[in-house]
Enzyme design. Structure first.
Site, PDB file in Angstrom:
ATOM      1  N   PHE A 287       0.807  -1.225   0.000  1.00 20.71           N
ATOM      2  CA  PHE A 287       0.000   0.000   0.000  1.00 20.71           C
ATOM      3  C   PHE A 287       0.837   1.270   0.000  1.00 20.71           C
ATOM      4  O   PHE A 287       0.351   2.330   0.398  1.00 20.71           O
ATOM      5  CB  PHE A 287      -0.964   0.014   1.201  1.00 20.71           C
ATOM      6  CG  PHE A 287      -1.744  -1.249   1.383  1.00 20.71           C
ATOM      7  CD1 PHE A 287      -2.606  -1.692   0.388  1.00 20.71           C
ATOM      8  CD2 PHE A 287      -1.611  -2.008   2.524  1.00 20.71           C
ATOM      9  CE1 PHE A 287      -3.330  -2.873   0.546  1.00 20.71           C
ATOM     10  CE2 PHE A 287      -2.326  -3.180   2.697  1.00 20.71           C
ATOM     11  CZ  PHE A 287      -3.192  -3.610   1.702  1.00 20.71           C
ATOM     12  N   GLU A 291       7.394   1.224  -0.244  1.00 19.65           N
ATOM     13  CA  GLU A 291       8.036   1.817  -1.421  1.00 19.65           C
ATOM     14  C   GLU A 291       9.401   2.380  -1.058  1.00 19.65           C
ATOM     15  O   GLU A 291      10.406   2.052  -1.675  1.00 19.65           O
ATOM     16  CB  GLU A 291       7.164   2.914  -2.026  1.00 19.65           C
ATOM     17  CG  GLU A 291       7.806   3.552  -3.236  1.00 19.65           C
ATOM     18  CD  GLU A 291       6.927   4.568  -3.926  1.00 19.65           C
ATOM     19  OE1 GLU A 291       7.471   5.355  -4.728  1.00 19.65           O
ATOM     20  OE2 GLU A 291       5.702   4.588  -3.689  1.00 19.65           O
ATOM     21  N   ARG A 369       1.196  15.458  -5.939  1.00 27.19           N
ATOM     22  CA  ARG A 369       0.023  14.737  -6.450  1.00 27.19           C
ATOM     23  C   ARG A 369      -1.257  15.205  -5.753  1.00 27.19           C
ATOM     24  O   ARG A 369      -2.332  15.235  -6.375  1.00 27.19           O
ATOM     25  CB  ARG A 369       0.189  13.228  -6.309  1.00 27.19           C
ATOM     26  CG  ARG A 369      -0.918  12.435  -6.992  1.00 27.19           C
ATOM     27  CD  ARG A 369      -0.659  10.945  -7.007  1.00 27.19           C
ATOM     28  NE  ARG A 369       0.205  10.523  -8.089  1.00 27.19           N
ATOM     29  CZ  ARG A 369      -0.221  10.136  -9.296  1.00 27.19           C
ATOM     30  NH1 ARG A 369      -1.524  10.177  -9.579  1.00 27.19           N
ATOM     31  NH2 ARG A 369       0.622   9.730 -10.210  1.00 27.19           N
ATOM     32  N   PHE A 403      -1.189   8.235  -2.994  1.00 30.45           N
ATOM     33  CA  PHE A 403       0.012   9.080  -3.039  1.00 30.45           C
ATOM     34  C   PHE A 403      -0.310  10.570  -2.991  1.00 30.45           C
ATOM     35  O   PHE A 403       0.195  11.355  -3.779  1.00 30.45           O
ATOM     36  CB  PHE A 403       0.802   8.746  -4.302  1.00 30.45           C
ATOM     37  CG  PHE A 403       2.279   9.019  -4.216  1.00 30.45           C
ATOM     38  CD1 PHE A 403       3.099   8.184  -3.468  1.00 30.45           C
ATOM     39  CD2 PHE A 403       2.855  10.085  -4.852  1.00 30.45           C
ATOM     40  CE1 PHE A 403       4.458   8.420  -3.377  1.00 30.45           C
ATOM     41  CE2 PHE A 403       4.221  10.337  -4.782  1.00 30.45           C
ATOM     42  CZ  PHE A 403       5.028   9.500  -4.032  1.00 30.45           C
ATOM     43  N   THR A 501       4.703  10.993 -11.436  1.00 28.67           N
ATOM     44  CA  THR A 501       4.872  12.408 -11.775  1.00 28.67           C
ATOM     45  C   THR A 501       6.345  12.787 -11.914  1.00 28.67           C
ATOM     46  O   THR A 501       6.659  13.870 -12.400  1.00 28.67           O
ATOM     47  CB  THR A 501       4.193  13.300 -10.718  1.00 28.67           C
ATOM     48  OG1 THR A 501       4.654  12.939  -9.419  1.00 28.67           O
ATOM     49  CG2 THR A 501       2.685  13.110 -10.771  1.00 28.67           C
ATOM     50  N   ALA A 570       2.143   4.014  -7.983  1.00 29.39           N
ATOM     51  CA  ALA A 570       1.483   4.926  -8.922  1.00 29.39           C
ATOM     52  C   ALA A 570       0.502   4.208  -9.843  1.00 29.39           C
ATOM     53  O   ALA A 570       0.216   4.680 -10.944  1.00 29.39           O
ATOM     54  CB  ALA A 570       2.514   5.696  -9.753  1.00 29.39           C
ATOM     55  N   GLU A 771      -4.845   2.350  -7.384  1.00 28.83           N
ATOM     56  CA  GLU A 771      -5.094   3.454  -6.460  1.00 28.83           C
ATOM     57  C   GLU A 771      -6.456   4.131  -6.599  1.00 28.83           C
ATOM     58  O   GLU A 771      -7.065   4.486  -5.576  1.00 28.83           O
ATOM     59  CB  GLU A 771      -3.988   4.500  -6.618  1.00 28.83           C
ATOM     60  CG  GLU A 771      -2.626   4.008  -6.184  1.00 28.83           C
ATOM     61  CD  GLU A 771      -1.530   5.005  -6.486  1.00 28.83           C
ATOM     62  OE1 GLU A 771      -0.847   5.428  -5.544  1.00 28.83           O
ATOM     63  OE2 GLU A 771      -1.354   5.359  -7.665  1.00 28.83           O
TER      64      GLU A 771
END
Length: 821
Positions: A287, A291, A369, A403, A501, A570, A771
Site C-alpha cells: 500500500f 516503497e 500529487r 500518493f 509524476t 502509482a 489506487e
C-alpha cells in the site's frame, strides 16, 4: 535451404469466445452487468468511440477472470513470505534501539551493558557504517542511525545483533543514553508556528482567483482537516541478508522497490550496486508503506551481515512497525471559493498544508500529487493551488495508496458539499454543474482532460443504476420523521491521473526466456503485494505466445535479472511491466516467425501462434517443437524487453505540462445512517461503477476496487492516528487503531466495470486500477456529512476526516448549538 521439417496437419479449431471485460460471477454481492451508455437528459454529447484495433480480437487469456496465481497458497497458508524462508545455519537476529525523545541532541550512548548480554554478537551504531549514513530515497536527510540530532520519538539510535530475536529485543533495553531534549513540533499548527519545512513551498494556478472570488455572487471559505492513515499491511517490515564471497550480499526484502534497496544498501556499505542483489517474491501487503520505508530495515540487516559475516534477519514487531514507519500524510486545507447562484465555481484557492514528519522522504511527489488532484473532476476558471511541506518531530510520512491524490480530492469534495448547502441545491447537481466539459477542460496545471464524455456518462449511468434520485426522496422523508437517527446519501466522482509524476520513473524492464520444452520463464521489475500483478503480466506473455498459462513460470522479482527498475507504485505496475513483457515476448516471437518462414517457405503473415501450436500456412506443429527447432538453428529465445510511457511531460518550475498518460474514472454512491446522540454510524449500501478500460483480468480488478473502497472507507471513518504532545504515537496497535473489518462492509455492495477501452495505447487498452478505487470512499464521508446536515439544513457541517463516532457527535452537537469541548 534444408529440407522442410514435416508438419502435422491441423484444422483451425475455433478459439474460446472472449468473456466480456465486465464479467465476474459469484464474487460476494458484486454485480457486473453491462451498463447502458446512451446519454441521459442533460449529459454532454459523447465523442467518437475509442479506437478499436486489437480491442476486438478474440483473446485466450486477456480479459478473462483468472484467479490470482498465489490464491490457493494464500488460502492454504503455504505462500512463502520472507519470515517463512528457512533460515540458514547461524542466522542472527536484529532489533532496533529507539530514541525515547522526539526532539533533541544525542549527547552520549553507552551500549556496554548491551554487549555484555549473553547471546549478543554485535551492537551497530552510526560509527560502524562504512559508507554514507543515509537511507533516504532522494534528499540525504534520513540517517540509518542517529549520530547527533534526534528527529522523532522512536528513531533508530542503534541495532542489536543476537543469536535470537528475543535476546536482541531484550538487550536493546540495556542501553544508557543522555539526550538534550527540546519541545517537539507534532502538528501542522506547531510546524507553521515554527516555520519549519522539509522542502520549499510550491504553488501554481491561473488567473486571479482572489479578485474573482471577491466579485462572485457567493463567497465561501473554511478550513478542513484530513487525517493520516497507517498502512497496516498483514506482513510487517522484514528483511533477511545473506553475505556472499568478495563482499557480495543477497537481501530478501519485503519491498515495493528492490532497485532502491539495492542502491541504498550499496551506498551504506560503500560497495558498487553490482555487489548487491535484492529479491522479492511477494509481500503480504504494501500500500505504499514498502516503497521507500522498507529500505532502512533491509539496510540494517545487510550491515549486520557485513559486520558479522553471518546471515542476519530483521522483523519489526507490530508496535515498533507503527512507531518506526511513516503513514499517509495528514493535511490542513485552507480554502476559499467564489460561485454563481447555480453553484458553478468561478474562483478557487486552496493551501494544502501537509505534515511530512522529520525528513522529506517522498513528500515532494506526494504533496505534488495532492495538488494535481485538488481539482478532481471540476473546471476552475481562476485557481491557485499552494502547498507547504511541513517538518514535524514525528516519523516521516510516506507513500500510501493514492500518493496524496486522496487528500487533495477529498478537500474539493468537501467544498462541493459546502457549495450545495449554501445554494440549497442537491450536491450531485452542483457536481454536474462543475464537471469538466468541452471548452472547459484544462486542469490548473495545463493538461487537457480529453475524456470529458467518459466521466459524465459514467456518473449519469451510476445515478440511474443506483436509483439515486428516488433514494434521495426516501431519505428526506425518513429524516423528517426521525429526530435521532439520520440517513445520508452521496454520489461522488473520481478522476485520477495515471503515471509517476517524476517522468524518468515511467519505465520498466522484463526478461523472458523460452526453453526447448516450450516452457517460458518470466521475470520483470514489478513486485507482487497481493494485487495480482504477476498473474496479469503472465496473461500477457501467454497471450503473446498463444500458449497455456501453465507454461509460463512466474519468478521472483530480483535486481540480478532486471536492473534499474521503478517501484511498483502509482498504479502503473500492469501498464509498465505488462508492456515490457509484451515487448520481450514479441521480440522472441518475431524471431521464431522469421525462422519458421524461412524453414517452411511460408510468408510471415501466414504464421500464427494459438492453442499451444504454431500454424504455418495450412499446417501446424506444437509450440515446444518449434522452440526445439529454433534452438537447433541457433535462434535466440531470450529477450530483455523495455518500455517507457509516451507523451508525458512536466515542467515543475513553470507548473504546466502533461504529467499523466491518461485518467482513470469512477464514481460511487453511498448511503449511511447515523445516531446523532452517539455518533455511531453504518454504511448501508454502496454502488460503484469504475473505469478500468478493457480489463486485463476482471476478477482481479473488481477485487482491487472492493478492497480499495473499503480501505478508503477505513481512512475516512475509523482509522485515527493520535500523537501526544511529546510526539508519542498513542494509536500503535490493533487495540487502539481500528481498521475496517468484515462487518463494516455493507450488505448491499454493488460493483460494476464501465465498458470503455482506453483511448491511449496501453497494454490491451486497459487502465490502471490500484489506487483510484480508494477515492471512491469519498462518497462515504460525504454521505455522513449529508446525514449530519439533516439536523439543520441551514448550517454548514463542521466535519473533518476521519469521521469517527466522536467526530460525528462533535459535528452534530455543533449544529445543535452546544459545541463539545
Amino acid at each position: 535451404m534444408n529440407e522442410q521439417p514435416k508438419l502435422t496437419a491441423a484444422s483451425t479449431s475455433p478459439l474460446r469466445g472472449e468473456i466480456a471485460p465486465q464479467a465476474r460471477e459469484g464474487v460476494g454481492n458484486s454485480t457486473s452487468a453491462n451498463v447502458a451508455l446512451s446519454p441521459h437528459p442533460g449529459a454532454l454529447t459523447r465523442s467518437d468511440p475509442p479506437p478499436q484495433g486489437k480491442d476486438v480480437e478474440v483473446l485466450r487469456h486477456i480479459r478473462k477472470p483468472l484467479p490470482h496465481d498465489s490464491g490457493p497458497k494464500h488460502v492454504q497458508g503455504v505462500a512463502q513470505y520472507i519470515d517463512d524462508i528457512r533460515e540458514p545455519e547461524g542466522t542472527l537476529h536484529v532489533a532496533i534501539g529507539q530514541s525515547p525523545k522526539a526532539r533533541g541532541r544525542l549527547i552520549s550512548l553507552d551500549v556496554s551493558a548491551v554487549r555484555a548480554v549473553p547471546g549478543v554478537v554485535a551492537v551497530l551504531t552510526a560509527a560502524d557504517i562504512p559508507g554514507k549514513n543515509d537511507v533516504s530515497p532522494a534528499f540525504g536527510d534520513d540517517p540509518l542511525f542517529v549520530d547527533s540530532d534526534i528527529g522523532f520519538l522512536g528513531q533508530a539510535l542503534f541495532a542489536v545483533v543476537a543469536t535470537s530475536r528475543d535476546t536482541a529485543r531484550r538487550a536493546v533495553k540495556k542501553a544508557v543514553m543522555e539526550i538534550e531534549s527540546e519541545t517537539p513540533s507534532v502538528s501542522v499548527d506547531d510546524a507553521l508556528e515554527r516555520g519549519e519545512t522539509v522542502l520549499p513551498d510550491y504553488a501554481y494556478g491561473r488567473g486571479d482567483p482572489d479578485a474573482v472570488i471577491a466579485q462572485a455572487p457567493r463567497k465561501l471559505e473554511g478550513q478542513f482537516r484530513v487525517g493520516g492513515q497507517e498502512h497496516f499491511y498483514l506482513e510487517g517490515q522484514v528483511a533477511l541478508a545473506i553475505p556472499g564471497e568478495d563482499g557480495d550480499i543477497h537481501v530478501y526484502s519485503s519491498t515495493q522497490h528492490p532497485t532502491e534497496v539495492q542502491h541504498v544498501v550499496a551506498r551504506v556499505l560503500d560497495v558498487p550496486d553490482a555487489y548487491v542483489t535484492c529479491e522479492t517474491r511477494r509481500m503480504g501487503g504494501g500500500f505504499g508503506g514498502k516503497e521507500s520505508q522498507a529500505t532502512q530495515w533491509a539496510v540494517t540487516a545487510a550491515l549486520a551481515a557485513r559486520i558479522t559475516g553471518r546471515p542476519c534477519k530483521l522483523r519489526l514487531d507490530r508496535d515498533d512497525d507503527f512507531i518506526l514507519t511513516g503513514k499517509r500524510h495528514d493535511f490542513r486545507c485552507d480554502w476559499k471559493v467564489g460561485v454563481d447562484e447555480e453553484g458553478r465555481i468561478q474562483g478557487y484557492a486552496v493551501d494544502l498544508l501537509a505534515r511530512c514528519g522529520y525528513s522529506a522522504d517522498l513528500s515532494a511527489g506526494v504533496v505534488d500529487r495532492a495538488m494535481f488532484h485538488a481539482d478532481n473532476a471540476y473546471w476552475m476558471p481562476a485557481v491557485h493551488i499552494a502547498s507547504k511541506r511541513l517538518k514535524t518531530n514525528t516519523v516521516s510520512n510516506t507513500a500510501f495508496r493514492g500518493f496524496g491524490g486522496p487528500q487533495g480530492m477529498l478537500a474539493i469534495e468537501h467544498v462541493m458539499d459546502q457549495i450545495a448547502w449554501a445554494t440549497g441545491r442537491d450536491p450531485l447537481d452542483v457536481r454536474y454543474a462543475n464537471f469538466y466539459r468541452p471548452g472547459e477542460n484544462v486542469t490548473p496545471y495545463g493538461m487537457e482532460v480529453e475524456e470529458t464524455d467518459t466521466l459524465v456518462n459514467l456518473v449519469r449511468t451510476l445515478e440511474e443504476t443506483s436509483n439515486y434520485r428516488a433514494r434521495r426522496k426516501e431519505i428526506t422523508a425518513f429524516n423528517a420523521s426521525s429526530p435521532i437517527m439520520k440517513r445520508g446519501i452521496a454520489l461522488t466522482p473520481v478522476k485520477f491521473g495515471i503515471s509517476f509524476t517524476l517522468t524518468h520513473m515511467n519505465q520498466a524492464g522484463a526478461l523472458v526466456h523460452v526453453y526447448q520444452d516450450g516452457s517460458v520463464h518470466l521475470n520483470h521489475g514489478g513486485t507482487e503485494m497481493g494485487q495480482g500483478l504477476y498473474i496479469k503480466v503472465a496473461q500477457v506473455v501467454a497471450e503473446e505466445f498463444g500458449i497455456a498459462m501453465e507454461r509460463v513460470r512466474i519468478t521472483a522479482t530480483t535486481t540480478a535479472k532486471v536492473p534499474n527498475t521503478s517501484p511498483t507504485a502509482a498504479s502503473s505496475g500492469s501498464d509498465l511491466n505488462g508492456m515490457a513483457a509484451k515487448v520481450a515476448a514479441g521480440a522472441i516471437k518475431k524471431r521464431m516467425i522469421a525462422y519458421a518462414s524461412e524453414a517452411y517457405g511460408v510468408p510471415e503473415e501466414q504464421i500464427a501462434f494459438r492453442d499451444d501450436r504454431v500454424f504455418i500456412g495450412n499446417e501446424s506443429l506444437p509450440f515446444d517443437e518449434l522452440a526445439k527447432k529454433c534452438i537447433a538453428a541457433r535462434v535466440q529465445l531470450s529477450e530483455a524487453g523495455h518500455y517507457k510511457t509516451p507523451k508525458i511531460t512536466w515542467d515543475r518550475a513553470k507548473g504546466t505540462g502533461r504529467p499523466f498518460f491518461y485518467f482513470a474514472y469512477g464514481a460511487a454512491c453511498s448511503e449511511v445512517i447515523i445516531d446523532t446522540l452517539t455518533g455511531e454510524n453504518r454504511l448501508l449500501r454502496a454502488d460503484i461503477l469504475h473505469d478500468v478500460g478493457r480489463s486485463l483480468n476482471p476478477a482481479i480488478d473488481i477485487g482491487q476496487i472492493e478492497g480499495g473502497f473499503v480501505q478508503g472507507m477505513g481512512w475516512l471513518t475509523t482509522e485515527e492516528l493520535v500523537f501526544a504532545k511529546d510526539g508519542r504515537l498513542l494509536t500503535h496497535a490493533p487495540s487502539t487503531y481500528k481498521i475496517p473489518v468484515a462487518s463494516d462492509v455493507p450488505a448491499a455492495f454493488n460493483v460494476a466495470l464501465y465498458p470503455n477501452a482506453n483511448r491511449e495505447e496501453t497494454i490491451y487498452r486497459s487502465k490502471a486500477v490500484g489506487e483510484p478505487p480508494v477515492m471512491l470512499a469519498n462518497s462515504v464521508f460525504c454521505a455522513l456529512a449529508d446525514a449530519i446536515h439533516a439536523l439543520d439544513p441551514e448550517k454548514p457541517v463542521p466535519l473533518h476526516a476521519p469521521a469517527t463516532p466522536e467526530a460525528i457527535l462533535r459535528a452534530c452537537e455543533a449544529l445543535r448549538g452546544r459545541p463539545m469541548g
